[in-house]
Design a protein around this motif. Structure first.
Motif, PDB file in Angstrom:
ATOM      1  N   GLU A 198      18.459  27.675 -80.124  1.00 17.06           N
ATOM      2  CA  GLU A 198      17.939  27.170 -78.858  1.00 17.06           C
ATOM      3  C   GLU A 198      18.629  25.869 -78.454  1.00 17.06           C
ATOM      4  O   GLU A 198      18.970  25.042 -79.291  1.00 17.06           O
ATOM      5  CB  GLU A 198      16.436  26.911 -78.973  1.00 17.06           C
ATOM      6  CG  GLU A 198      15.578  28.128 -78.753  1.00 17.06           C
ATOM      7  CD  GLU A 198      14.118  27.753 -78.571  1.00 17.06           C
ATOM      8  OE1 GLU A 198      13.372  28.598 -78.068  1.00 17.06           O
ATOM      9  OE2 GLU A 198      13.733  26.621 -78.928  1.00 17.06           O
ATOM     10  N   HIS A 218      17.807  30.583 -75.355  1.00 16.18           N
ATOM     11  CA  HIS A 218      18.595  31.161 -76.451  1.00 16.18           C
ATOM     12  C   HIS A 218      19.042  32.548 -76.016  1.00 16.18           C
ATOM     13  O   HIS A 218      18.299  33.285 -75.378  1.00 16.18           O
ATOM     14  CB  HIS A 218      17.770  31.263 -77.736  1.00 16.18           C
ATOM     15  CG  HIS A 218      16.571  32.160 -77.598  1.00 16.18           C
ATOM     16  ND1 HIS A 218      16.632  33.528 -77.765  1.00 16.18           N
ATOM     17  CD2 HIS A 218      15.287  31.883 -77.260  1.00 16.18           C
ATOM     18  CE1 HIS A 218      15.425  34.056 -77.568  1.00 16.18           C
ATOM     19  NE2 HIS A 218      14.596  33.080 -77.254  1.00 16.18           N
ATOM     20  N   GLY A 219      20.265  32.899 -76.310  1.00 14.40           N
ATOM     21  CA  GLY A 219      20.752  34.228 -75.969  1.00 14.40           C
ATOM     22  C   GLY A 219      21.219  34.329 -74.528  1.00 14.40           C
ATOM     23  O   GLY A 219      21.046  33.409 -73.717  1.00 14.40           O
ATOM     24  N   ALA A 277      22.296  37.397 -71.196  1.00 12.23           N
ATOM     25  CA  ALA A 277      22.296  38.761 -70.670  1.00 12.23           C
ATOM     26  C   ALA A 277      23.091  38.778 -69.378  1.00 12.23           C
ATOM     27  O   ALA A 277      23.108  37.793 -68.633  1.00 12.23           O
ATOM     28  CB  ALA A 277      20.873  39.253 -70.422  1.00 12.23           C
ATOM     29  N   GLU A 311      16.300  34.115 -72.525  1.00 12.14           N
ATOM     30  CA  GLU A 311      17.748  34.103 -72.362  1.00 12.14           C
ATOM     31  C   GLU A 311      18.191  33.397 -71.084  1.00 12.14           C
ATOM     32  O   GLU A 311      17.399  33.110 -70.194  1.00 12.14           O
ATOM     33  CB  GLU A 311      18.306  35.539 -72.309  1.00 12.14           C
ATOM     34  CG  GLU A 311      18.052  36.377 -73.535  1.00 12.14           C
ATOM     35  CD  GLU A 311      16.850  37.289 -73.370  1.00 12.14           C
ATOM     36  OE1 GLU A 311      16.834  38.348 -74.012  1.00 12.14           O
ATOM     37  OE2 GLU A 311      15.924  36.936 -72.596  1.00 12.14           O
ATOM     38  N   SER A 342      28.857  27.547 -78.684  1.00 13.76           N
ATOM     39  CA  SER A 342      27.820  27.951 -79.630  1.00 13.76           C
ATOM     40  C   SER A 342      28.390  28.129 -81.033  1.00 13.76           C
ATOM     41  O   SER A 342      27.792  27.702 -82.024  1.00 13.76           O
ATOM     42  CB  SER A 342      27.171  29.256 -79.154  1.00 13.76           C
ATOM     43  OG  SER A 342      26.242  29.738 -80.094  1.00 13.76           O
ATOM     44  N   THR A 401      25.695  39.636 -87.893  1.00 13.52           N
ATOM     45  CA  THR A 401      25.626  40.095 -86.507  1.00 13.52           C
ATOM     46  C   THR A 401      26.907  40.869 -86.252  1.00 13.52           C
ATOM     47  O   THR A 401      27.995  40.406 -86.616  1.00 13.52           O
ATOM     48  CB  THR A 401      25.520  38.917 -85.530  1.00 13.52           C
ATOM     49  OG1 THR A 401      24.245  38.293 -85.677  1.00 13.52           O
ATOM     50  CG2 THR A 401      25.670  39.395 -84.084  1.00 13.52           C
ATOM     51  N   LEU A 418      28.823  37.930 -75.391  1.00 14.88           N
ATOM     52  CA  LEU A 418      27.419  38.328 -75.453  1.00 14.88           C
ATOM     53  C   LEU A 418      26.973  38.526 -76.897  1.00 14.88           C
ATOM     54  O   LEU A 418      25.868  38.121 -77.283  1.00 14.88           O
ATOM     55  CB  LEU A 418      27.195  39.618 -74.662  1.00 14.88           C
ATOM     56  CG  LEU A 418      27.110  39.499 -73.147  1.00 14.88           C
ATOM     57  CD1 LEU A 418      27.025  40.882 -72.515  1.00 14.88           C
ATOM     58  CD2 LEU A 418      25.914  38.651 -72.721  1.00 14.88           C
ATOM     59  N   THR A 419      27.818  39.151 -77.707  1.00 17.47           N
ATOM     60  CA  THR A 419      27.486  39.347 -79.120  1.00 17.47           C
ATOM     61  C   THR A 419      27.295  38.014 -79.814  1.00 17.47           C
ATOM     62  O   THR A 419      26.342  37.819 -80.580  1.00 17.47           O
ATOM     63  CB  THR A 419      28.592  40.153 -79.821  1.00 17.47           C
ATOM     64  OG1 THR A 419      28.740  41.421 -79.173  1.00 17.47           O
ATOM     65  CG2 THR A 419      28.256  40.377 -81.287  1.00 17.47           C
ATOM     66  N   LEU A 479      26.498  35.080 -78.468  1.00 15.26           N
ATOM     67  CA  LEU A 479      25.345  34.330 -77.967  1.00 15.26           C
ATOM     68  C   LEU A 479      24.015  34.965 -78.361  1.00 15.26           C
ATOM     69  O   LEU A 479      22.993  34.277 -78.402  1.00 15.26           O
ATOM     70  CB  LEU A 479      25.438  34.204 -76.449  1.00 15.26           C
ATOM     71  CG  LEU A 479      26.576  33.303 -75.956  1.00 15.26           C
ATOM     72  CD1 LEU A 479      26.720  33.390 -74.447  1.00 15.26           C
ATOM     73  CD2 LEU A 479      26.348  31.858 -76.390  1.00 15.26           C
ATOM     74  N   ASN A 480      24.015  36.259 -78.643  1.00 15.91           N
ATOM     75  CA  ASN A 480      22.774  36.922 -79.037  1.00 15.91           C
ATOM     76  C   ASN A 480      22.629  37.062 -80.548  1.00 15.91           C
ATOM     77  O   ASN A 480      21.726  37.747 -81.032  1.00 15.91           O
ATOM     78  CB  ASN A 480      22.683  38.293 -78.363  1.00 15.91           C
ATOM     79  CG  ASN A 480      22.447  38.169 -76.866  1.00 15.91           C
ATOM     80  OD1 ASN A 480      21.676  37.321 -76.426  1.00 15.91           O
ATOM     81  ND2 ASN A 480      23.126  38.983 -76.076  1.00 15.91           N
TER      82      ASN A 480
END
Length: 454
Positions: free
Chosen positions: A3, A27-28, A30, A40, A93, A130, A144-145, A147-148
């Protein structure tokens, strides 16, 4: 991604805050409002549609704010280019959460299988990982991968695709991998690259991006440009035939999947992998090499492979009604992959006394040599003993030009899906392969429904 406040994020990506004081935490990420689960950032990318139109829906689903190129009616981080901001946030990140080791995987065939296998091995070994979902391996999917990823991720397994020179270097600039895995070099996307040499140089951008103490895994016999032009690595693991760092012996196919013995650095281990297709041994070796580079023992690699489940439409074997076997490899195709599947299907059909039906869609993005690549596959289909060649789509007609056996041509996958069930006989072995754009998955889906065992 751990976060962070919107103020912290805005500084990282050079954004101006609108409709927020910056104190909210996110966090994350999309890019599809339907993928928002809560908490997100929604990146409003422009493409066929304007992502900004979906920002209210993303907000209603729980997005903290949108990242857009103009102020919106929801809290917004205003930037010049939302895609560049997505990439920059992923880069920030990873630097902020430097504890994760990044593995980059590239190559012309076998990337997703290698990624799936390496992720399975690492999970089996107790690593928190991940991995790229599906094949989200481009300038949108990779960030995206990242950040998620869960905050406690120890290893990120990132698939890296390329359609133009410089693509892999760009992705490495975001992810900064410490381990690189090259699966293969064979003709794909030649309309963009122009030559196999230029393609090898592009894939070699992964090797050239690794740090001096990084580890690199590559097949034997690929062009030097693909392995960094002769640069040194902290560790270089090769795979292929005996004499490489890593090789397989005693390869056999059973109803349960592949069996073989893997050898590496004076050790051996028995592998029982629940996947079908002897051509998959090489990506399994590539994954094993990646795991060895991360300190996983060979015996643990073998145990992990016994739990492998591949991303769909890549070598799924199903038994349909009337004892028809369907080998569904319809996700994508290249000349090397097409040849491997034809040879594999021929062996399987011959060993069980079945008629071999090859349903082939066109192979896209092969440049000026496209027709001859298809004709080569058509000749190979005849050589290995295909009994019925089913050609789907305009490009697939080139297969038929070089195939002198029984054949039928369909305009598209929809027509083939309607007509093919009437051509099949009890006990047939049906293999399906073609580029993603042909949509042969619609055909295999229809076969699975109409010929389901009840």
């Amino acid at each position: 991604m751990r976060e962070a406040t919107l103020s912290e994020i805005s500084r990282a990506i050079g954004a101006r805050l609108h409709g927020t004081d910056g104190g909210e935490r996110a966090h994350g990420a999309a890019v599809d409002s339907r993928a928002v689960r809560g908490g997100e950032l929604f990146f409003a990318l422009r493409g066929r549609l304007d992502g900004a139109d979906f920002a209210p829906d993303a907000r209603a689903r729980g997005a903290v704010a949108a990242v857009a190129d103009r102020p919106l009616e929801v809290p917004t981080l205003v930037v010049e280019d939302p895609l560049r901001a997505l990439q920059e946030l992923a880069r920030w990140s990873l630097r902020r959460e430097a504890s994760a080791t990044v593995v980059g995987i590239t190559g012309t065939v076998g990337k997703t299988t290698t990624k799936d296998a390496l992720a399975t091995i690492l999970r089996s070994a107790g690593r928190k990982i991940t991995a790229t979902q599906g094949n989200l391996n481009n300038e949108i999917g990779l960030p995206l991968t990242v950040l998620n990823a869960a905050p406690d991720t120890e290893v990120m397994v990132l698939e890296m695709g390329a359609t133009h020179p410089g693509d892999i270097a760009f992705l490495c600039g975001i992810a900064r991998p410490h381990v690189g895995v090259l699966t293969a070099i064979s003709p794909v996307h030649l309309d963009s690259f122009g030559s196999l040499q230029k393609l090898a140089e592009t894939k070699g951008e992964l090797a050239r991006s690794l740090p001096e103490d990084g580890a690199f895994v590559s097949p034997v016999g690929v062009p030097e440009a693909a392995v960094g032009g002769g640069r040194a690595f902290g560790r270089h693991i090769t795979f292929g035939d005996e004499g490489a760092s890593l090789w397989a012996s005693g390869v056999e196919e059973t109803e349960e999947g592949l069996r073989f013995t893997v050898h590496a650095f004076g050790e051996s281990a028995a592998v029982r992998a629940p996947v079908h297709g002897t051509h998959l041994v090489r990506p399994l070796l590539a994954a094993t090499g990646g795991a060895l580079a991360l300190g996983v023992a060979l015996e643990e690699c073998a145990r992990g492979l016994s739990r492998l489940r591949r991303t769909g439409l890549r070598g799924d074997l199903l038994r349909l009604r009337d004892d028809i076997l369907l080998y569904d490899d319809s996700y994508n195709a290249s000349p090397a992959a097409m040849a491997a599947v034809l040879r594999y299907g021929a062996r399987q059909a011959s060993s069980s006394g079945r008629r071999l039906v090859a349903v082939l869609g066109g192979m896209f993005e092969l440049g000026p040599g496209a027709r001859e690549y298809h004709r080569e596959a058509g000749r190979l289909a005849a050589e290995v003993g295909v009994d019925l060649l089913v050609c789907v789509g305009e490009e697939a007609g080139w297969y038929a030009e070089a195939f002198d056996g029984e054949k039928v041509l369909y305009r598209d996958a929809g027509e083939a899906a309607r007509e093919l069930p009437h051509l099949l006989r009890p006990g047939d072995y049906v293999l399906v392969k073609g580029s993603r754009g042909v949509r042969l998955d619609t055909l295999t889906g229809r076969l699975k429904e109409s010929l389901a065992v009840v």
